[in-house]
Design a protein around this motif. Structure first.
Motif, PDB file in Angstrom:
ATOM      1  N   LYS A   1       0.836  -1.203   0.000  1.00 31.09           N
ATOM      2  CA  LYS A   1       0.000   0.000   0.000  1.00 31.09           C
ATOM      3  C   LYS A   1       0.869   1.251   0.000  1.00 31.09           C
ATOM      4  O   LYS A   1       0.575   2.231  -0.693  1.00 31.09           O
ATOM      5  CB  LYS A   1      -0.935  -0.014   1.211  1.00 31.09           C
ATOM      6  N   LYS A   2       1.965   1.226   0.759  1.00 27.91           N
ATOM      7  CA  LYS A   2       2.900   2.361   0.801  1.00 27.91           C
ATOM      8  C   LYS A   2       3.469   2.639  -0.596  1.00 27.91           C
ATOM      9  O   LYS A   2       3.615   3.797  -0.998  1.00 27.91           O
ATOM     10  CB  LYS A   2       4.027   2.055   1.784  1.00 27.91           C
ATOM     11  N   CYS A   3       3.773   1.590  -1.340  1.00 27.70           N
ATOM     12  CA  CYS A   3       4.262   1.767  -2.715  1.00 27.70           C
ATOM     13  C   CYS A   3       3.245   2.548  -3.549  1.00 27.70           C
ATOM     14  O   CYS A   3       3.606   3.473  -4.281  1.00 27.70           O
ATOM     15  CB  CYS A   3       4.531   0.414  -3.377  1.00 27.70           C
ATOM     16  N   LEU A   4       1.975   2.169  -3.436  1.00 30.51           N
ATOM     17  CA  LEU A   4       0.921   2.846  -4.198  1.00 30.51           C
ATOM     18  C   LEU A   4       0.793   4.310  -3.794  1.00 30.51           C
ATOM     19  O   LEU A   4       0.613   5.191  -4.637  1.00 30.51           O
ATOM     20  CB  LEU A   4      -0.415   2.123  -4.001  1.00 30.51           C
ATOM     21  N   VAL A   5       0.899   4.573  -2.497  1.00 33.27           N
ATOM     22  CA  VAL A   5       0.797   5.952  -2.007  1.00 33.27           C
ATOM     23  C   VAL A   5       1.977   6.782  -2.523  1.00 33.27           C
ATOM     24  O   VAL A   5       1.812   7.907  -3.001  1.00 33.27           O
ATOM     25  CB  VAL A   5       0.739   5.990  -0.463  1.00 33.27           C
TER      26      VAL A   5
END
Length: 197
Positions: free
Chosen positions: A149-153
């Motif tokens: 999820k951090k990658c997407l953010v």
């Protein structure tokens, strides 16, 4: 597919530091030594410095593209973030699988919803398909979800970790050119490239 990424996180700042040293001719060992000797990441412990510099070198070696490494080291923030995500896709099978099977598929279908339920469903499918996920602890799985999820953010595909809607992005032209130069056209849909390449 490996759970190493659970301990490593996004690391763009750290990868920029190591990438710059590698571009200046340092080997992976020399760059790791400089990070440790000068505490270039400003971490509190040497052990963490060694582990994270090793992770950065792993990504740089896995991408096999001087152009991508240059973008990470010297590029504008958005381009560097996309290049870092691509390096992660090259270094970690889980990140590549997630970006192509889950995110690229949603972009292709113009389905921009992506909730915690969707993430959970993705991991259920992984547990059915790969034995090492079936035996992973709940803590490890939770950490992997957090990292993805951090990658997407960080690349702007989600506005925040709580967002449930994907944001279609435009791939930086230099990042796209570097990926195409490698012949890795299969990776482009992860960056919302729907047109023929």
């Amino acid at each position: 597919m490996g759970n190493t990424i659970a301990r490593e996180q996004w690391l763009l700042r750290e990868c920029r530091i190591v990438a710059a040293m590698r571009l200046n001719g340092m080997s992976d060992v020399e760059a790791a030594g400089a990070v440790k000797r000068e505490n270039l990441f400003q971490y509190p412990t040497e052990r963490t410095l060694t582990r994270i510099s090793k992770a950065c070198n792993k990504r740089i070696d896995a991408v096999r593209s001087r152009e991508i490494v240059e973008i990470v080291a010297e590029g504008l923030p958005d381009a560097a973030a996309q290049a870092n995500l691509y390096m992660m896709m090259c270094a970690y099978p889980l990140v590549r699988h997630f970006m192509l099977d889950e995110i690229a598929h949603r972009f292709a279908e113009l389905d921009y919803s992506f909730s915690a339920t969707d993430m959970n469903a993705y991991f259920v499918r992984l547990e059915e398909e790969f034995d090492n996920f079936a035996t992973s602890s709940e803590t490890t799985i939770a950490k992997l979800k957090q990292v993805l999820k951090k990658c997407l953010v960080e690349v702007g595909m989600l506005e925040s970790a709580r967002s449930e809607r994907l944001v279609p992005i435009y791939i930086d032209p230099e990042v796209r050119a570097a990926i195409e130069a490698k012949g890795d056209y299969a990776a482009l849909p992860a960056f919302n490239c729907r047109e023929a390449c």
